[in-house]
Design a protein around this motif. Structure first.
Motif, PDB file in Angstrom:
ATOM      1  N   THR A  39      -3.396 -10.460  36.467  1.00  0.00           N
ATOM      2  CA  THR A  39      -3.843  -9.122  36.093  1.00  0.00           C
ATOM      3  C   THR A  39      -3.914  -9.023  34.577  1.00  0.00           C
ATOM      4  O   THR A  39      -3.213  -9.734  33.860  1.00  0.00           O
ATOM      5  CB  THR A  39      -2.899  -8.021  36.620  1.00  0.00           C
ATOM      6  OG1 THR A  39      -1.600  -8.186  36.034  1.00  0.00           O
ATOM      7  CG2 THR A  39      -2.802  -8.054  38.131  1.00  0.00           C
ATOM      8  N   ALA A  40      -4.766  -8.126  34.097  1.00  0.00           N
ATOM      9  CA  ALA A  40      -4.865  -7.821  32.671  1.00  0.00           C
ATOM     10  C   ALA A  40      -5.094  -6.319  32.545  1.00  0.00           C
ATOM     11  O   ALA A  40      -5.871  -5.749  33.306  1.00  0.00           O
ATOM     12  CB  ALA A  40      -6.017  -8.588  32.022  1.00  0.00           C
ATOM     13  N   GLY A  41      -4.392  -5.704  31.593  1.00  0.00           N
ATOM     14  CA  GLY A  41      -4.519  -4.263  31.475  1.00  0.00           C
ATOM     15  C   GLY A  41      -4.330  -3.759  30.066  1.00  0.00           C
ATOM     16  O   GLY A  41      -3.905  -4.481  29.161  1.00  0.00           O
ATOM     17  N   ILE A  42      -4.634  -2.473  29.918  1.00  0.00           N
ATOM     18  CA  ILE A  42      -4.461  -1.768  28.652  1.00  0.00           C
ATOM     19  C   ILE A  42      -3.430  -0.674  28.880  1.00  0.00           C
ATOM     20  O   ILE A  42      -3.630   0.189  29.746  1.00  0.00           O
ATOM     21  CB  ILE A  42      -5.788  -1.157  28.174  1.00  0.00           C
ATOM     22  CG1 ILE A  42      -6.811  -2.268  27.959  1.00  0.00           C
ATOM     23  CG2 ILE A  42      -5.586  -0.343  26.911  1.00  0.00           C
ATOM     24  CD1 ILE A  42      -8.212  -1.764  27.693  1.00  0.00           C
ATOM     25  N   PRO A  43      -2.312  -0.701  28.153  1.00  0.00           N
ATOM     26  CA  PRO A  43      -1.300   0.335  28.304  1.00  0.00           C
ATOM     27  C   PRO A  43      -1.847   1.709  27.919  1.00  0.00           C
ATOM     28  O   PRO A  43      -2.621   1.845  26.971  1.00  0.00           O
ATOM     29  CB  PRO A  43      -0.190  -0.093  27.345  1.00  0.00           C
ATOM     30  CG  PRO A  43      -0.400  -1.567  27.179  1.00  0.00           C
ATOM     31  CD  PRO A  43      -1.879  -1.757  27.237  1.00  0.00           C
ATOM     32  N   VAL A  44      -1.437   2.729  28.657  1.00  0.00           N
ATOM     33  CA  VAL A  44      -1.801   4.114  28.371  1.00  0.00           C
ATOM     34  C   VAL A  44      -0.526   4.952  28.391  1.00  0.00           C
ATOM     35  O   VAL A  44       0.516   4.515  28.875  1.00  0.00           O
ATOM     36  CB  VAL A  44      -2.844   4.665  29.375  1.00  0.00           C
ATOM     37  CG1 VAL A  44      -4.166   3.917  29.257  1.00  0.00           C
ATOM     38  CG2 VAL A  44      -2.337   4.596  30.800  1.00  0.00           C
ATOM     39  N   GLY A  45      -0.599   6.159  27.894  1.00  0.00           N
ATOM     40  CA  GLY A  45       0.562   7.044  27.874  1.00  0.00           C
ATOM     41  C   GLY A  45       1.655   6.500  26.977  1.00  0.00           C
ATOM     42  O   GLY A  45       1.388   5.985  25.885  1.00  0.00           O
ATOM     43  N   ASP A  46       2.923   6.619  27.435  1.00  0.00           N
ATOM     44  CA  ASP A  46       4.077   6.155  26.649  1.00  0.00           C
ATOM     45  C   ASP A  46       3.965   4.683  26.279  1.00  0.00           C
ATOM     46  O   ASP A  46       4.355   4.277  25.185  1.00  0.00           O
ATOM     47  CB  ASP A  46       5.379   6.360  27.438  1.00  0.00           C
ATOM     48  CG  ASP A  46       5.712   7.817  27.689  1.00  0.00           C
ATOM     49  OD1 ASP A  46       5.153   8.692  26.984  1.00  0.00           O
ATOM     50  OD2 ASP A  46       6.528   8.092  28.592  1.00  0.00           O
ATOM     51  N   ALA A  47       3.459   3.855  27.182  1.00  0.00           N
ATOM     52  CA  ALA A  47       3.374   2.417  26.934  1.00  0.00           C
ATOM     53  C   ALA A  47       2.429   2.090  25.781  1.00  0.00           C
ATOM     54  O   ALA A  47       2.618   1.095  25.084  1.00  0.00           O
ATOM     55  CB  ALA A  47       2.927   1.688  28.195  1.00  0.00           C
ATOM     56  N   ASN A  48       1.410   2.912  25.568  1.00  0.00           N
ATOM     57  CA  ASN A  48       0.455   2.677  24.493  1.00  0.00           C
ATOM     58  C   ASN A  48       1.107   2.789  23.116  1.00  0.00           C
ATOM     59  O   ASN A  48       0.641   2.179  22.153  1.00  0.00           O
ATOM     60  CB  ASN A  48      -0.718   3.653  24.602  1.00  0.00           C
ATOM     61  CG  ASN A  48      -1.805   3.352  23.596  1.00  0.00           C
ATOM     62  OD1 ASN A  48      -2.162   2.190  23.390  1.00  0.00           O
ATOM     63  ND2 ASN A  48      -2.326   4.381  22.972  1.00  0.00           N
ATOM     64  N   PHE A  53      -1.482  -4.532  24.860  1.00  0.00           N
ATOM     65  CA  PHE A  53      -2.127  -5.317  25.907  1.00  0.00           C
ATOM     66  C   PHE A  53      -1.092  -5.726  26.943  1.00  0.00           C
ATOM     67  O   PHE A  53       0.101  -5.841  26.644  1.00  0.00           O
ATOM     68  CB  PHE A  53      -2.790  -6.565  25.297  1.00  0.00           C
ATOM     69  CG  PHE A  53      -3.720  -7.279  26.214  1.00  0.00           C
ATOM     70  CD1 PHE A  53      -4.920  -6.711  26.608  1.00  0.00           C
ATOM     71  CD2 PHE A  53      -3.402  -8.542  26.706  1.00  0.00           C
ATOM     72  CE1 PHE A  53      -5.790  -7.368  27.471  1.00  0.00           C
ATOM     73  CE2 PHE A  53      -4.259  -9.215  27.559  1.00  0.00           C
ATOM     74  CZ  PHE A  53      -5.464  -8.620  27.939  1.00  0.00           C
ATOM     75  N   ASN A  54      -1.545  -5.972  28.160  1.00  0.00           N
ATOM     76  CA  ASN A  54      -0.669  -6.341  29.254  1.00  0.00           C
ATOM     77  C   ASN A  54      -1.299  -7.477  30.045  1.00  0.00           C
ATOM     78  O   ASN A  54      -2.477  -7.418  30.382  1.00  0.00           O
ATOM     79  CB  ASN A  54      -0.481  -5.098  30.147  1.00  0.00           C
ATOM     80  CG  ASN A  54       0.178  -5.411  31.459  1.00  0.00           C
ATOM     81  OD1 ASN A  54      -0.485  -5.869  32.375  1.00  0.00           O
ATOM     82  ND2 ASN A  54       1.452  -5.153  31.541  1.00  0.00           N
ATOM     83  N   LEU A  55      -0.521  -8.516  30.331  1.00  0.00           N
ATOM     84  CA  LEU A  55      -0.938  -9.609  31.221  1.00  0.00           C
ATOM     85  C   LEU A  55       0.118  -9.772  32.293  1.00  0.00           C
ATOM     86  O   LEU A  55       1.312  -9.573  32.023  1.00  0.00           O
ATOM     87  CB  LEU A  55      -1.075 -10.926  30.462  1.00  0.00           C
ATOM     88  CG  LEU A  55      -2.286 -11.108  29.575  1.00  0.00           C
ATOM     89  CD1 LEU A  55      -2.210 -12.445  28.839  1.00  0.00           C
ATOM     90  CD2 LEU A  55      -3.571 -11.037  30.382  1.00  0.00           C
ATOM     91  N   GLY A  56      -0.304 -10.145  33.503  1.00  0.00           N
ATOM     92  CA  GLY A  56       0.675 -10.295  34.557  1.00  0.00           C
ATOM     93  C   GLY A  56       0.258 -11.251  35.644  1.00  0.00           C
ATOM     94  O   GLY A  56      -0.873 -11.737  35.673  1.00  0.00           O
ATOM     95  N   VAL A  57       1.220 -11.512  36.526  1.00  0.00           N
ATOM     96  CA  VAL A  57       0.974 -12.284  37.739  1.00  0.00           C
ATOM     97  C   VAL A  57       1.207 -11.356  38.925  1.00  0.00           C
ATOM     98  O   VAL A  57       2.046 -10.462  38.877  1.00  0.00           O
ATOM     99  CB  VAL A  57       1.857 -13.544  37.843  1.00  0.00           C
ATOM    100  CG1 VAL A  57       1.515 -14.529  36.749  1.00  0.00           C
ATOM    101  CG2 VAL A  57       3.323 -13.200  37.821  1.00  0.00           C
ATOM    102  N   ASP A  58       0.440 -11.557  39.980  1.00  0.00           N
ATOM    103  CA  ASP A  58       0.484 -10.719  41.169  1.00  0.00           C
ATOM    104  C   ASP A  58       0.737 -11.616  42.374  1.00  0.00           C
ATOM    105  O   ASP A  58      -0.028 -12.552  42.616  1.00  0.00           O
ATOM    106  CB  ASP A  58      -0.859  -9.986  41.303  1.00  0.00           C
ATOM    107  CG  ASP A  58      -0.894  -8.957  42.410  1.00  0.00           C
ATOM    108  OD1 ASP A  58       0.154  -8.694  43.032  1.00  0.00           O
ATOM    109  OD2 ASP A  58      -1.982  -8.419  42.665  1.00  0.00           O
ATOM    110  N   LEU A  59       1.828 -11.363  43.101  1.00  0.00           N
ATOM    111  CA  LEU A  59       2.167 -12.137  44.297  1.00  0.00           C
ATOM    112  C   LEU A  59       2.343 -11.178  45.465  1.00  0.00           C
ATOM    113  O   LEU A  59       3.050 -10.183  45.350  1.00  0.00           O
ATOM    114  CB  LEU A  59       3.467 -12.917  44.082  1.00  0.00           C
ATOM    115  CG  LEU A  59       3.456 -13.930  42.951  1.00  0.00           C
ATOM    116  CD1 LEU A  59       4.857 -14.456  42.712  1.00  0.00           C
ATOM    117  CD2 LEU A  59       2.504 -15.059  43.268  1.00  0.00           C
ATOM    118  N   ARG A  60       1.707 -11.487  46.611  1.00  0.00           N
ATOM    119  CA  ARG A  60       1.750 -10.605  47.780  1.00  0.00           C
ATOM    120  C   ARG A  60       1.782 -11.428  49.057  1.00  0.00           C
ATOM    121  O   ARG A  60       1.147 -12.464  49.148  1.00  0.00           O
ATOM    122  CB  ARG A  60       0.497  -9.732  47.837  1.00  0.00           C
ATOM    123  CG  ARG A  60       0.317  -8.857  46.655  1.00  0.00           C
ATOM    124  CD  ARG A  60      -1.085  -8.234  46.606  1.00  0.00           C
ATOM    125  NE  ARG A  60      -1.152  -7.402  45.444  1.00  0.00           N
ATOM    126  CZ  ARG A  60      -0.722  -6.155  45.386  1.00  0.00           C
ATOM    127  NH1 ARG A  60      -0.231  -5.586  46.462  1.00  0.00           N
ATOM    128  NH2 ARG A  60      -0.777  -5.463  44.285  1.00  0.00           N
TER     129      ARG A  60
END
Length: 172
Positions: A39-48, A53-60
């Motif tokens: 995953t890749a994302g842009i922080p919004v709100g308090d996190a911004n 920037f945000n990078l992650g792994v997703d396991l399900r």
């Protein structure tokens, strides 16, 4: 708040055990698989305020009840890259999820709900985690947009919007 999540988790585990005992669930490569991706994302709100920037792994792990509805468990790791003056931090979700697939190949909607454990943030262990998604899927891949929010302790909302991709690893 932690006691509430513990009660919910015990209830879900208990109801899942009862359901599994009352039904004949046949795990096959056509109805159950592991999803692994990025995953890749842009922080919004308090996190911004603290991250750019945000990078992650997703396991399900997913079980498909019928051609349209699936449930499962979700985890992974989201790494937030700190802005000037802030250190990097992260979040580990421990969640259940549900998805609705409109067709065998095409649009899906779903959400994760659980607990988000925070890392490298002082005086804050985490909180309620929600992650609604909308995306495209086929037999092997899922591509989706998401809005992720962890309602953490001390009035901290850790939010980001982004995209993710997962590959379906079939159980044999």
């Amino acid at each position: 708040m932690k006691k509430l999540f513990l009660i919910i988790a015990i209830s879900l585990i208990g109801s899942t055990s009862i359901f599994a005992q009352q039904t004949d669930i046949d795990i096959t490569p056509d109805n159950s698989w592991l999803k692994a991706g990025l995953t890749a994302g842009i922080p919004v709100g308090d996190a911004n305020d603290a991250s750019s920037f945000n990078l992650g792994v997703d396991l399900r792990g997913q079980y498909l009840f019928n051609p349209n509805f699936a449930i499962g468990v979700a985890s992974g790791y989201s790494h937030y890259f700190g802005k000037d003056g802030f250190e990097d931090f992260g979040m580990v979700p421990i969640a259940g999820f549900a998805r609705y697939y409109f067709t065998p190949n095409g649009l899906f909607v779903g959400t994760d709900v659980g607990y988000g454990l925070l890392t490298n943030i002082d005086n804050n262990d985490g909180g309620l985690y929600v992650n609604p998604q909308v995306g495209y899927h086929n037999r092997d891949w899922n591509i989706y947009a998401f809005y992720q929010n962890t309602f953490a302790e001390n009035d901290l909302d850790l939010q980001n919007v982004g995209v993710g991709v997962t590959y379906n690893i079939r159980f044999k």
